[in-house]
Design an enzyme around this catalytic site. Structure first.
Site, short mmCIF file in Angstrom:
data_model
loop_
_atom_site.label_atom_id
_atom_site.label_comp_id
_atom_site.label_asym_id
_atom_site.label_seq_id
_atom_site.Cartn_x
_atom_site.Cartn_y
_atom_site.Cartn_z
N LYS A 1 2.30 4.48 1.62
CA LYS A 1 2.48 4.94 3.00
C LYS A 1 2.10 6.42 3.01
CE LYS A 1 5.37 4.83 7.04
NZ LYS A 1 5.07 6.17 7.48
N TYR B 1 -6.71 1.85 6.38
CA TYR B 1 -5.82 0.77 5.99
C TYR B 1 -5.80 -0.37 6.98
CZ TYR B 1 -2.85 3.77 8.89
OH TYR B 1 -2.38 4.57 9.88
N ASP C 1 1.38 10.00 4.19
CA ASP C 1 2.07 10.82 5.19
C ASP C 1 1.09 11.79 5.85
OD1 ASP C 1 4.10 11.77 6.72
OD2 ASP C 1 5.04 12.95 5.13
N CYS D 1 11.74 51.03 1.82
CA CYS D 1 11.60 52.42 2.24
C CYS D 1 12.77 52.93 3.09
CB CYS D 1 10.29 52.63 2.99
SG CYS D 1 10.27 51.86 4.62
N CYS E 1 9.35 46.10 9.40
CA CYS E 1 9.45 47.50 9.00
C CYS E 1 8.20 48.14 9.59
CB CYS E 1 9.44 47.62 7.48
SG CYS E 1 9.07 49.30 6.93
N GLU F 1 0.84 -1.20 0.00
CA GLU F 1 0.00 0.00 0.00
C GLU F 1 0.87 1.25 0.00
OE1 GLU F 1 -2.12 -0.54 3.67
OE2 GLU F 1 -2.82 -2.53 3.03
N CYS G 1 14.73 48.64 5.84
CA CYS G 1 13.74 48.10 4.92
C CYS G 1 14.20 48.29 3.48
CB CYS G 1 12.40 48.81 5.14
SG CYS G 1 11.17 48.32 3.92
N LYS H 1 10.54 3.12 2.64
CA LYS H 1 10.40 4.57 2.42
C LYS H 1 11.15 5.06 1.19
CE LYS H 1 9.87 6.52 6.86
NZ LYS H 1 9.61 7.72 7.44
N CYS I 1 5.26 52.50 4.21
CA CYS I 1 6.26 51.84 3.35
C CYS I 1 5.59 51.41 2.03
CB CYS I 1 6.81 50.61 4.08
SG CYS I 1 7.78 49.52 3.04
S1 IVH Z 1 -0.34 -0.01 8.81
C1 IVH Z 1 1.13 -2.26 12.27
N1 IVH Z 1 -0.68 1.10 6.47
O1 IVH Z 1 2.53 4.83 9.07
C2 IVH Z 1 0.47 -1.53 11.19
N2 IVH Z 1 0.23 2.42 8.21
O2 IVH Z 1 4.82 3.88 11.26
C3 IVH Z 1 0.67 -0.09 11.30
N3 IVH Z 1 0.69 4.73 7.60
O3 IVH Z 1 1.25 4.86 12.32
C4 IVH Z 1 -0.07 0.72 10.36
N4 IVH Z 1 -0.01 4.58 5.52
O4 IVH Z 1 0.14 6.33 10.61
C5 IVH Z 1 -0.26 1.26 7.73
N5 IVH Z 1 -1.08 1.98 4.36
C6 IVH Z 1 -0.65 2.14 5.61
C7 IVH Z 1 -0.16 3.37 6.08
C8 IVH Z 1 0.29 3.46 7.40
C9 IVH Z 1 0.49 5.38 6.45
C10 IVH Z 1 1.26 5.34 8.82
C11 IVH Z 1 0.47 5.08 10.07
C12 IVH Z 1 1.37 4.39 11.02
C13 IVH Z 1 2.73 4.69 10.46
C14 IVH Z 1 3.65 3.51 10.71
#
Ligand code: IVH
Length: 681
Positions: A117, A228, A119, A412, A427, A115, A409, A315, A432
């Protein structure tokens, strides 16, 4: 008092329909009805709830707009701890992970659900008997904050599970809350313009939003949630892929673009693909999450410390580039804040050419010991905005001079000051020219007085040629038509249009005017709060800071700033000139809320012969509730109000796919009290 059965029936019918349309719109992104129809249903539901408060349930569609204010968030304990994930950044580590998994399971191969990740900020949501019960943040994984009121405002979070009858009595769902990149950028722009602190990245602004005390403000932040994980046993769910389809069927938005991978090569391909394409997503991602698909295998693998052995975060590395800091230039904001900006030798970073980056303030530059001529690293991590993260002292020329902030500034020449406890230099010359231009441009901007044709370039020209030196001067321009015509870029038509747009702006609602005049820390939201409470400039002028501070949503900083604005002879004088010119200076008496969602910010075109309204009356109503009327149909038009014998404008609207409404429809959007007999003939 009991509710008459027809009202109760209608209520249930409307609530169900609205929930269904919320789902179609926010989760599937496949709406079946237009905004106007939706808004009309919502208003009817609200009216029923007002007439019969006992009808209102905690999961009513009306509860999305927020309103509840939480002073302190209660702590909740997660029944199942919220784990974190181990991180890897390279192919080698991911192959190691795979080796450990198959070794532990004693198998030759295994399938992974991979999936994005996302943010953002993790959220755990509990449903009892299919109805939203509470939402909590991750906290330390064991205990988090209960933020139910704020979570309820997230439109893609169902307040009632679809097909709830088949769901377990107690169900917990987890996911990630995000703010879309474009909403983040827009919000930061607005905050910057009103002198408020900006957020570093969408994740921080999401976290900040979820912890706000006033849920009605959270409702305006337009957050989204992607699910998720599903906690506990659900019959028929035997894998992560099953869990996702269960969640999808139940009405949740699940993490998009997931893939079931049957080999580690597939996993690597997925990761490589998204490393390249991450910028195409509306939200930020910082990697992919690799999860063993089978729940039985997940159980067998178990957990070490605070991370599962069956999943890992793979990552992306921060995108970096190296370039030369050619200069440090300074911007003067409309409140006098001086912002240092890096002028960089243009360099390509993650698909866009970067030549400027903010350096925030003096301390930021000092901490990195940046010097003009340095080779610097710029980075785009989880952030939309690139930042300078380091200077390379090895490549520094011997004569590089340590940085000192300018003392005067740039616009001015006034000596700058840095108030105690503030990171910024200011300023303080309110006259100005850079500030004057920025203030006028803000006054005219779309979210303030929305004066068409008065963008920054025109403001600069008018200031430079001495036509205006404050926003109040705009309203004297009509007496100088001939002089304006002598300007090189102004023809007969553009002068006429500009003057008409300025005249038109006098009718903007009071909260817009209050935002436009440029009080530090008073953005759109605060202006709305203040205008509801103190309904005129006069009342605000008379309010003392302690009374202001007692208003919900107004802190000491804002109170002090408002007070200062209304006790400074110069700003008070500008306000008086606006009032004398006929600019709206108060909220109309009988009008509780000054805008309606159907009209607010929307552009209408009127065409054909109207029977129930005069053109002027229709226009007045549209403007009163936050919309505007323009003469011709374009892609920017939101609605065409068509009367009888409408001609080419109607054709154009149809060809552009713009919503066409008739008078009856229009009438239904108006509050009951406005639909007086004088509106219909
Ligand atoms: S699974 C044990 N799936 O990443 C399972 N986490 O450090 C933990 N996150 O705290 C979560 N996308 O906030 C999972 N597709 C995804 C995710 C996801 C983002 C974040 C989540 C979690 C952190 C893990």
């Amino acid at each position: 008092m009991s509710v008459p059965p027809p009202a109760a029936r209608r209520y249930a019918e409307l609530a169900d329909a609205l929930r269904h349309h919320d789902y179609l719109y926010y989760v599937l992104a496949e709406p079946e009805i237009g905004d106007q129809e939706y808004d009309a249903m919502m208003r009817e539901l609200e009216q029923l709830e007002t007439a019969h408060p006992e009808l209102r349930t905690v999961d009513s569609p009306t509860q999305r707009v927020g309103g509840a204010v939480t002073k302190e968030f209660p702590t909740v304990t997660h029944d199942v701890p919220m784990l974190s994930l181990g991180n890897t950044y390279n192919e080698e580590d991911i192959r190691d992970f795979h080796r450990r998994v198959i070794e532990n399971l004693g198998l030759d191969d295994v399938s992974y659900h991979v999936e994005l990740k996302i943010d953002g900020v993790a959220l755990a949501v509990r449903y009892r008997n299919g109805v939203f019960e509470r939402a909590a943040t991750r906290g330390d994984g064991t205990q988090g904050d209960e933020i139910s009121a704020n979570a309820r405002t997230i439109r893609s979070l169902p307040l009632r599970i679809r097909d709830g009858a088949t769901a377990p009595a107690l169900l917990e769902v987890r996911g990630e809350v995000v703010m879309y990149k474009e909403d983040f950028l827009r919000m930061n722009e607005e905050r910057e313009a009103s002198g408020e602190k900006t957020f570093a990245n969408p994740r921080n602004s999401t976290a900040g939003s979820l912890k706000m005390q006033d849920s009605s403000v959270v409702a305006q932040r337009n957050l989204h949630v992607f699910m998720y994980s599903l906690i506990g046993d659900v019959p028929g769910v035997e894998s992560q892929a099953d869990a996702m389809s269960f969640l999808h069927r139940s009405g949740f938005t699940v993490s998009p673009h997931a893939k079931l991978c049957h080999s580690i090569e597939d996993v690597l391909d997925f990761w490589r693909h998204w490393e390249l394409h991450r910028d195409e997503l509306p939200f930020e991602i910082d990697g992919v999450v690799v999860k063993v698909n089978s729940l039985r295998q997940q159980d067998a693998l178990g957990t070490v410390a605070k991370s599962p052995r069956w999943a890992i975060a793979f990552k992306f590395s921060a995108r970096q580039a190296s370039t030369v800091l050619e200069d440090i230039v300074y911007q003067v904001g409309r409140m006098g804040t001086i912002t240092p900006v890096a002028s960089l030798r243009p360099v390509l970073l993650a698909g866009s050419t970067i030549s400027r980056a903010t350096l925030h303030n003096e301390d930021f530059i000092r901490d990195l010991d940046l010097r003009v001529g340095d080779t610097v690293t710029i980075e785009k991590g989880g952030d939309v905005i690139p930042k300078v993260t380091a200077a390379d002292p090895q490549h520094r020329s011997a004569d590089a001079v340590p940085f000192t902030f300018i003392a005067h500034c740039p616009a001015c020449g006034t000596a700058l000051s840095r108030p105690e406890g503030e990171a910024a230099w200011f300023c303080e010359n309110i006259e100005c020219p850079a500030q004057v231009r920025a203030r006028i441009a803000h006054f005219a901007s779309r979210n303030a007085m929305d004066i068409e044709g008065l963008g920054e370039a025109v403001v600069d020209l008018l200031v430079e040629r001495g036509f205006i030196s404050s926003y109040a001067d705009l309203y004297d321009l009509d007496g100088r038509r001939d002089d304006l015509l002598s300007l090189e870029r102004f023809g007969e038509k553009s002068v006429t249009n500009l003057l008409a747009a300025i005249e038109e702006s006098k009718k903007r609602s009071f909260d817009r005017v209050l935002h436009a005049v440029g009080i530090r820390f008073v953005g759109q939201t605060v202006a709305r709060i203040l205008s509801q409470k103190y309904r005129s400039f006069q009342a605000l002028k008379e309010a003392d800071p302690s009374a202001l501070e007692a208003v919900d949503g107004i802190g000491p900083r804002i109170a002090e700033s408002v007070h200062r604005f209304f006790t400074d002879g110069r700003t008070v004088d500008l306000v008086h000139r606006l009032i004398d010119a006929g600019v709206t200076s108060e909220m109309p008496e009988a009008q509780e809320t000054e805008t309606l969602p159907f009209f607010d910010g929307k552009t209408f075109v009127l065409t054909g012969a109207l029977r129930m309204f005069t053109r002027d009356r229709a226009k007045e109503l549209i403007e009163q509730y936050g919309g505007k009327v323009t003469g011709s149909v374009s892609k920017k038009t939101d609605y065409v109000l068509a009367g009888e014998e409408a001609g080419s404008k109607l054709d154009k609207a149809v060809s552009l796919g713009i919503a066409v409404i008739d008078e009856e429809h229009f009438l239904r959007q108006l509050p009951e009290a406005t639909r007086t007999s004088e509106d219909s003939v």
